[in-house]
Scaffold this active site. Structure first.
Site, PDB file in Angstrom:
ATOM      1  N   GLY A 226      36.714  39.368  34.035  1.00 27.50           N
ATOM      2  CA  GLY A 226      36.757  37.974  34.487  1.00 27.50           C
ATOM      3  C   GLY A 226      37.486  37.831  35.805  1.00 27.50           C
ATOM      4  O   GLY A 226      37.092  37.041  36.673  1.00 27.50           O
TER       5      GLY A 226
ATOM      6  N   ASP B  95      47.849  36.863  27.154  1.00 27.28           N
ATOM      7  CA  ASP B  95      47.165  38.104  26.771  1.00 27.28           C
ATOM      8  C   ASP B  95      47.876  38.826  25.629  1.00 27.28           C
ATOM      9  O   ASP B  95      47.341  39.787  25.074  1.00 27.28           O
ATOM     10  CB  ASP B  95      47.027  39.032  27.989  1.00 27.28           C
ATOM     11  CG  ASP B  95      46.107  38.420  29.047  1.00 27.28           C
ATOM     12  OD1 ASP B  95      45.232  37.616  28.676  1.00 27.28           O
ATOM     13  OD2 ASP B  95      46.261  38.735  30.241  1.00 27.28           O
TER      14      ASP B  95
HETATM   15  C1  S3P Z   1      44.350  36.935  34.711  1.00 29.21           C
HETATM   16  C2  S3P Z   1      44.631  35.685  34.247  1.00 29.21           C
HETATM   17  C3  S3P Z   1      44.485  35.284  32.834  1.00 29.21           C
HETATM   18  C4  S3P Z   1      44.448  36.501  31.917  1.00 29.21           C
HETATM   19  C5  S3P Z   1      43.521  37.558  32.414  1.00 29.21           C
HETATM   20  C6  S3P Z   1      43.913  38.021  33.812  1.00 29.21           C
HETATM   21  C7  S3P Z   1      44.500  37.204  36.154  1.00 29.21           C
HETATM   22  O1  S3P Z   1      43.280  34.567  32.668  1.00 29.21           O
HETATM   23  O2  S3P Z   1      44.079  36.129  30.606  1.00 29.21           O
HETATM   24  O3  S3P Z   1      43.535  38.658  31.530  1.00 29.21           O
HETATM   25  O4  S3P Z   1      44.441  38.377  36.566  1.00 29.21           O
HETATM   26  O5  S3P Z   1      44.669  36.241  36.921  1.00 29.21           O
HETATM   27  P1  S3P Z   1      43.216  32.976  32.990  1.00 29.21           P
HETATM   28  O6  S3P Z   1      43.768  32.810  34.325  1.00 29.21           O
HETATM   29  O7  S3P Z   1      41.776  32.581  32.956  1.00 29.21           O
HETATM   30  O8  S3P Z   1      44.016  32.331  31.899  1.00 29.21           O
END
Ligand code: S3P
Length: 435
Positions: free
Chosen positions: A93, A313
């Site tokens: 993501g 996380d």
């Molecule tokens: C992350 C932010 C978090 C986290 C993901 C990594 C990042 O997600 O859960 O594993 O690297 O900015 P969200 O920002 O969507 O909460």
């Protein structure tokens, strides 16, 4: 399938892979830097390799002169070019969302895809602000594939509807390309600030106030020279295992201690964990240290919504720790867990139920009735989620009969050697007893 046997204690000195989000951010920024960047201590994993492959596909040169040292030849702020096919972000993501912010400022039409999980997660959350800035962004039923036609961007002030560092970062990165500035993001609750720190360390003008985080556009960014410390989220499973196995003594070296990432350390401490931080230092604009942990009995606690971004996380591991604590623990305001690599409220509850724990899912979290004794054991279905696989591994060493994990290889998303390391530090010369 992999079976993790019970252990008496976790003992040793270990290091965990480099911060996933820092590796990904460094790769993306290095791709648009002027010159050659060097990222040392790169934590190879499927999610971080996805970042390297993406920037390579977009035209940056990527090499690895020695193991763990990545060299990236940047193409300059506006030099990324659409590859022939889509850019595969796999399970990551952070890659899809942060890269979208940068691609919003490039010429051309870019298509970002991912695996089944990434293609069912919500991406309109980045499309909406990037459209407001002037990019053309299409999602597929709100998810991936995401198509971006970038170009001239205008600065915006955006109030995040959900606390998300990925959405914040996508907007701040797009803010580097605007005609004039600043671009401002207002957060309901502070989220991890890796992007802001990295931009500041590169000389970008960033203003951080309680009213919002602002970034100004730049003509160019210099190449990065960065040492990546260990990822707290990869250290966290061992903290839980060592706390709950009597006689454990672990030291985790070179762990990133960014205050926006280590909420779970504070949660464990208020539950009674015995942790120590040694050798505090700073590296690449990020706090780093060594973490010591010994076994301790835990008492229940409640995690309220304002704490969630800082522990997001680690919430599956919190449920595991709470299952062996004295009393009833709760997590509230964590509906975001349903939008992670799996629906982590459902997958955590299912996994721990199967092992004999007592917890109940809620729309925005869970309630856990702790029983301070070993889990019976059983099997865990990961649903392809690396954090659920690691949860299963730690539950295995904490069990009486061992735990079988259906898809152990999915740990490669963030921590390919997780099970080998766990095996190395697990003392097995004992007969498991009730505590
Ligand atoms: C992350 C932010 C978090 C986290 C993901 C990594 C990042 O997600 O859960 O594993 O690297 O900015 P969200 O920002 O969507 O909460």
């Amino acid at each position: 399938m992999r079976r993790v046997e019970p252990a008496a204690a976790l003992v040793g000195d270990i290091a965990v892979p480099g911060v996933k989000g820092l590796c990904q951010r460094a790769a993306i920024l290095a791709a648009i830097a002027d010159g050659t960047s060097e990222i040392r201590g790169f934590g190879h994993a499927a999610d971080t390799d996805a970042a390297l492959e993406a920037v390579r596909a977009l035209g940056a040169g990527v090499s690895e002169p020695s193991p763990g040292t990545i060299r990236i030849e940047g193409v300059g702020m506006r030099g990324l070019r659409p590859p022939e096919g889509p850019i595969d972000c796999r399970n990551a993501g952070t890659v899809l969302r942060l890269l979208s912010g940068v691609l919003a400022g490039q010429e051309g039409r870019f298509v970002l895809t991912g695996d089944e999980s990434l293609s069912s997660r919500p991406h309109e959350r980045i499309a909406i602000p990037l459209r407001q800035m002037g990019a053309e962004v299409e999602t597929t039923n709100g998810s991936a594939p995401v198509t971006i036609s970038g170009g001239k961007l205008e600065p915006i002030t955006y109030v995040l509807p959900v606390a998300s560092a990925q959405v914040k970062s996508a907007i701040l990165l797009a803010g580097l390309f605007t005609q004039g500035g600043p671009t401002t993001v207002v957060e309901p609750v502070p989220t991890r600030d890796h992007t802001e720190r990295m931009l500041q360390s590169l000389g970008v003008r960033v203003r951080r106030e309680s009213s919002g985080i602002s970034v100004w556009p730049v003509e160019s960014i210099p190449p990065l020279q960065i040492d990546i410390p260990g990822d707290f989220s990869s250290a966290a499973p061992f903290l839980v295992g060592a706390t709950l196995l009597v006689g454990s003594e672990l030291r985790l070296h070179d762990v990133n201690l960014n205050p926006t990432r280590i909420g779970f350390l504070a949660v464990l401490e208020r539950m009674g964990a015995r942790t120590t931080v040694f050798n505090r230092r700073s590296s690449g604009g990020e706090p780093v240290g060594d973490l010591g942990i010994r076994s301790a009995e835990l008492v229940a606690t409640t995690i309220e919504s304002h704490e969630v971004p800082n522990v997001v996380d680690e919430l599956p591991l919190f449920a595991l720790a709470a299952s062996m604590a004295h009393g009833v623990s709760r997590v509230r305001g964590a509906e975001e867990l349903r939008a992670k690599e799996s629906d982590r409220i459902a997958t955590t509850t299912e996994a721990l139920h199967g092992l004999g724990a007592h917890l109940e899912a809620a729309p925005d979290g869970f309630t856990v009735r702790g029983v301070p004794t070993r889990f019976k054991g059983g099997s865990v279905e990961t649903h392809g989620d690396h954090r659920i696989a690691m949860l299963g591994g730690i539950a295995g060493v904490l069990s009486r009969e061992g735990v079988e994990i259906d898809d152990p290889d999915c740990v490669a998303v963030s921590f390919p050697d997780f099970f080998e390391l766990l095996d190395e530090i697990a003392r097995r010369d004992f007969v498991p007893e009730e505590r």
